[in-house]
Design an enzyme around this catalytic site. Structure first.
Site, PDB file in Angstrom:
ATOM      1  N   LYS A  81      46.834 -72.106 -32.975  1.00  0.00           N
ATOM      2  CA  LYS A  81      46.089 -70.983 -33.524  1.00  0.00           C
ATOM      3  C   LYS A  81      44.754 -70.862 -32.790  1.00  0.00           C
ATOM      4  O   LYS A  81      44.086 -71.872 -32.511  1.00  0.00           O
ATOM      5  CB  LYS A  81      45.866 -71.185 -35.022  1.00  0.00           C
ATOM      6  CG  LYS A  81      45.265 -69.978 -35.755  1.00  0.00           C
ATOM      7  CD  LYS A  81      45.212 -70.253 -37.258  1.00  0.00           C
ATOM      8  CE  LYS A  81      44.647 -69.065 -38.033  1.00  0.00           C
ATOM      9  NZ  LYS A  81      44.647 -69.307 -39.498  1.00  0.00           N
ATOM     10  N   SER A 156      46.727 -65.736 -42.398  1.00  0.00           N
ATOM     11  CA  SER A 156      46.131 -65.315 -41.143  1.00  0.00           C
ATOM     12  C   SER A 156      46.791 -65.922 -39.911  1.00  0.00           C
ATOM     13  O   SER A 156      46.550 -65.470 -38.788  1.00  0.00           O
ATOM     14  CB  SER A 156      44.637 -65.690 -41.144  1.00  0.00           C
ATOM     15  OG  SER A 156      44.463 -67.099 -41.189  1.00  0.00           O
ATOM     16  N   SER A 180      47.033 -69.404 -45.591  1.00  0.00           N
ATOM     17  CA  SER A 180      47.252 -68.842 -44.257  1.00  0.00           C
ATOM     18  C   SER A 180      48.282 -69.571 -43.409  1.00  0.00           C
ATOM     19  O   SER A 180      48.585 -69.137 -42.299  1.00  0.00           O
ATOM     20  CB  SER A 180      45.921 -68.775 -43.489  1.00  0.00           C
ATOM     21  OG  SER A 180      45.115 -67.749 -43.998  1.00  0.00           O
TER      22      SER A 180
END
Length: 485
Positions: A81, A156, A180
């Site tokens: 990420k 997210s 997330s």
């Protein structure tokens, strides 16, 4: 051919590379070919590191040829990420304000991945500064769900979930503040886990809400998620919130079954209000029935204060974000919009650099912390957080793990909820309570819902309860419609 057979597992790849049955370079080239084929329509990555990954794979192959043990993730491609610091590699948080910034150090979890023999293949897209539930808030464009590119992958950590679901990498890392990891795992039909707060180092994770943020794995199997969690978890002296003890052997517990375990079905997280789809509710009850058939003792349990989780979270998390994001001022790193005075430079830089959702949360958090409103909003939210912890503690006196949906709905169409932030926030209604409590939780695919899209079941456990959580997850995976993934 199943998805796992087609794309292979991290454990299988590592074993094959370590024994010389396969080369790390050939494994990498297969994954790069899949990325080349579909990345244009999915946009899982902000930065693809093909050249760096090839050099790393060749290094792994040379070390293995020399008789070295390169680690438990030998030659396994992994996606990160883009809020995890990587030395000399852009780390943007999908925000214009950090576009092009190259950290001078690696996050601890990145160092541990490399020490374990993994090959970092790229940095994945996310909602800007991890604020969102659909990966539509990225400054670099939305990520699409590989299972249906007209729909969101969740957020997210949508890019990390999509990368695994599309076969771009067997495993990836995301961060979970209020869901997330778990919510995008559910929407993309993969496994995603958030460990106990403090069990994975946050050193090098660009902060959103420091009392909530945790790093965790995405994988196509529970075993791979356990393997990745074992590699990155454990004490880190560089993180003051890190729990000072080694991470447990999760893979050793996966085959123990659920005979005799007490499992509670959280009634407040089963539906009613909140837009829960009937198919999601049905799959959750079927998952509970499957665990009961496997020997667990299942009953309904109430966690009353969990109904206040969403309200408390959207005061606590923005308040912490308003403090954490104050450092992005155009002086030390990233975007700088030079104006006549320093105050005007700050204002212009932050206006140009932050997107609408980030600005919304900064303003909400600053208001909640302001003089005259602190006790009424932030202080009250923290008291509600304590109530949630107490109610979970009471539930765990009777049950070993708790069960709920991971998301109230399956993947929704792109643009469907962007005009209404409150509707978007409801996507995290199931995942936020355990985040506020600091407890581990994970999502496991279990059948399908509307439009044939995957449903995720959330397995929650008390603090430091990862072992029983993964045991239950493995049993769910084996009992899932269609058999083990």
């Amino acid at each position: 051919m199943s998805p796992v057979e087609r794309f292979q597992t991290a454990a299988g790849v590592a074993a094959a590379v370590a024994t010389g049955e396969r080369s790390a370079r050939s494994v990498l080239d297969e994954h790069l070919a899949r990325i080349d084929e579909r990345e244009g329509e999915i946009h899982a990555f902000n930065h693809l590191l093909a050249d760096e990954a090839r050099a790393r794979a060749d290094e792994i192959d040379a070390r293995i040829a020399a008789g070295e043990d390169v680690g438990p993730l030998a030659g396994v491609p992994v996606a990160l990420k883009d809020n995890l610091c990587t030395r000399g590699i852009p780390t943007t948080c999908s925000s214009k304000i950090l576009d092009g910034w190259r950290p001078p150090y690696d996050a601890t979890v990145v160092t541990r991945l490399r020490d374990a023999g993994a090959v970092v293949i790229g940095k994945t897209n996310l909602d800007e500064f991890a604020m969102g539930s659909s990966t539509e808030n990225s400054a670099f464009g939305a990520t699409r769900n590989p299972l249906d590119t007209s729909r969101v992958p969740g957020g997210s950590s949508g890019g990390s979930a999509a990368a695994v679901a599309a076969g771009f990498a067997p495993i990836s890392l995301g961060s979970d503040t209020g869901g997330s990891i778990r919510q995008p795992a559910a929407l993309c039909g993969v496994v995603g886990a958030k460990p106990t707060y403090g069990r994975a180092s946050r050193y090098g994770l660009i902060a959103f809400a420091s009392s909530l943020d945790q790093i965790g794995p995405f994988a196509r199997t529970v075993e791979d998620a356990a393997l990745l969690m074992e590699v990155v978890g454990g004490h880190d002296p560089l993180d003051a919130t890190s729990i000072p003890e080694p991470f447990p052997d999760l893979r050793g517990t996966l085959g123990r079954g659920v005979e005799g375990l007490r499992i509670g079905l959280v009634e407040e997280l089963l539906g009613g209000e909140g837009g829960f789809q009937p198919e999601v509710q049905a799959r959750t009850r079927e998952a509970a029935d499957a665990l009961e058939a496997a020997g667990a003792k299942v009953d309904v349990v109430s966690v009353p204060a969990s109904t206040y989780g969403l309200s408390a979270y959207y005061l606590i998390a923005p308040a912490e974000a308003s403090s954490n994001l104050a450092r992005f001022d155009g002086v030390r790193f990233g975007l700088r919009d030079e104006r006549a005075t320093m105050g005007e430079t700050y204002d212009a830089t932050r206006t140009a650099g932050f997107g609408a959702e980030v600005k919304r949360r900064i303003m909400l958090g600053t208001y909640a912390l302001s003089s005259g409103y602190y006790d009424a909003y932030y202080g009250k939210a923290q008291r509600v957080r304590t109530m949630i912890i107490d109610d979970f503690d009471a539930a765990y006196e009777r049950f070993d793990v708790l069960l709920s949906p991971s998301s109230p709905c399956v993947a929704f169409p792109l643009g469907d909820k962007t005009a209404d932030p409150l509707t978007m926030y409801l996507n995290d209604v199931c995942t936020i309570p355990s985040s506020l409590a600091g407890h581990p939780a994970m999502s496991v695919p279990f059948g399908t819902g509307a439009e044939g899209l995957p449903v995720g079941i959330q397995v929650m456990a008390p603090a430091l309860g990862e072992e029983q959580m993964f045991r239950v997850a493995a049993a769910l995976e084996a009992a899932a419609p269609g058999g083990a993934r």
